[in-house]
Design an enzyme around this catalytic site. Sequence first.
Site, PDB file in Angstrom:
ATOM      1  N   THR A 316       0.848  -1.187   0.000  1.00  0.00           N
ATOM      2  CA  THR A 316       0.000   0.000   0.000  1.00  0.00           C
ATOM      3  C   THR A 316       0.886   1.241   0.000  1.00  0.00           C
ATOM      4  O   THR A 316       1.947   1.241   0.622  1.00  0.00           O
ATOM      5  CB  THR A 316      -0.948   0.016   1.219  1.00  0.00           C
ATOM      6  OG1 THR A 316      -1.777   1.182   1.163  1.00  0.00           O
ATOM      7  CG2 THR A 316      -0.176   0.016   2.524  1.00  0.00           C
ATOM      8  N   HIS A 368       2.412 -11.689  14.183  1.00  0.00           N
ATOM      9  CA  HIS A 368       3.479 -12.275  15.000  1.00  0.00           C
ATOM     10  C   HIS A 368       3.201 -13.750  15.321  1.00  0.00           C
ATOM     11  O   HIS A 368       4.095 -14.457  15.801  1.00  0.00           O
ATOM     12  CB  HIS A 368       3.625 -11.480  16.304  1.00  0.00           C
ATOM     13  CG  HIS A 368       5.013 -11.515  16.875  1.00  0.00           C
ATOM     14  ND1 HIS A 368       6.004 -12.342  16.379  1.00  0.00           N
ATOM     15  CD2 HIS A 368       5.579 -10.824  17.912  1.00  0.00           C
ATOM     16  CE1 HIS A 368       7.112 -12.165  17.079  1.00  0.00           C
ATOM     17  NE2 HIS A 368       6.876 -11.251  18.016  1.00  0.00           N
TER      18      HIS A 368
END
Length: 406
Positions: A316, A368
Amino acid sequence: MIEIKVPTVGESINEVTLLKWTKKDGEWVERDEVIAELESEKATFEVNAEKAGILTTIGKEGDTLNIGDVLANIDETAAKPEGVTAPAPALAPTPAAPVNQAAVTVVSNDIKASPVASAIIADKKVDTKSITPSGTGGKIMKQDVLDALNNPGKKSFAADGALFSRNVRQEKMSALRRTISRRLVESKNTTAMLTTFNEVDMTQIMEIRKQYKDKFKEGHGVNLGFMSFFAKACAIALGEWPSVNAYIDGDQIIYHDYADISIAVSTPRGLTVPVMRNVESLSMADIERKVVELAGKARDSKLTAEELQGGTFTITNGGVFGSLMSTPIINIPQSAILGMHKIQERPMAINGQVVVRPMMYLALSYDHRIIDGRESVSFLVRVKDLLENPALLLMGKDPVKALLEL
C-alpha cells in the site's frame, strides 16, 4: 417475460446492493445493453439485458438483494417503439493533437482550465462547481480535477455560505464500505499485529527513472513508476522469507511458492485490493502494465471477483496522499503488508559526510503468530537492500558475487 436475476458474482458472496438503473422502467432495451449497476462486498459490476424488449424494473436503487433474486423483467414480445435506435458502437479514439501545456483552455465563459484539466473534465464529465482551482487567476489545474474525482462532494463548511450551520447528514453505508469495516476490525481482533520500520535511500531508483523513463515508455508503452521496483523487490524477499508469504488456516500454515501481490487502490467508493499474479515471473514492464490495468479497473468499478481474490502479500502506498509514516493494517488472511510513504529529502550521514538524500520510510505490519521478529526485520532489510542497489533485482544477488560464484 424474461426474468433478469442477480447473478452469482463470487464465492461466499450472498448479497449485493443495487447502485443504479442505467435504463428506466418501461424503456426499450437492446440485447446485451447495460441496464443496471450492482455492488458486492468486493466490487461493482454491470448487469446486461439477456433479450431485447421493454424493461420492467423490480428492485429499487439502494436495495440489498440476494443472489438469484429477480432484478427486472423484459417483455421480449413487445413491439419496438418507433424512433428507437440501437446504441451506436464505440468508435476508436482519435489521436489527440499536441497541445501547449502552458496554454489556458476556456471550459466555459467564466471558467478557465489547463488543456490536460479540460480533457479530463470533458472525458469524466466532471461538474466544475465541485473543483477548487489552484492555478493563477482561478485556473483549474490537472491535480484539481483529480482531487475532485478522488474526493467527490469534498468542500469546506463555509462553501455554501451558511454560517453557524448545525446540519447533520445521514447516509447508508455501501456494501463495499461495510465489508471494509468488518475486515479491518476482524484483522485487528484475530491477528497478533506488530509493525517494524526502516528507511530506504531512493537515489539509485530515481536516477534510473530519470535516465531511462523515455526509452522505457517508448519501448514498452507504459511509464516507469516506483511500484515495479517495490513489487519486484518484495517478490524476491518473499521467496527468501516464506513465512511472510504464508498464512494460518486453522492449525495449518499455508505456504506459497509464488508471489501474488495485492496492491491497495483508493477509489471514490472505498478501498479495493486487486491482485497481481506471479510477480516473481513478471518483468518490470509487465508489472507496470498490470498496475495501470488494475488501477484503471478499480477506479471504473470494472474489477472481477477473480482479480480481487487470492493475494499472498499486500503493498500500500500512503505516500501518494502525502503520508510520511503510517502503520498499515494486515489484509487478512495474509500475514504481512508493506507500507510505502512519501519521498522526502533529508540530511543523511554518508561516509562521515552530511548529504541530502531522497528518503522514504517503509513499514511492515506482520502477524506475530506466524512471523517472528527476526524474519520480519530481515525481510524489510532485504527489501531495503534491493531497492538501494537495483542491480540486485536482476538476479537477487550482487553481480560481482554472482560472477565469482560466491
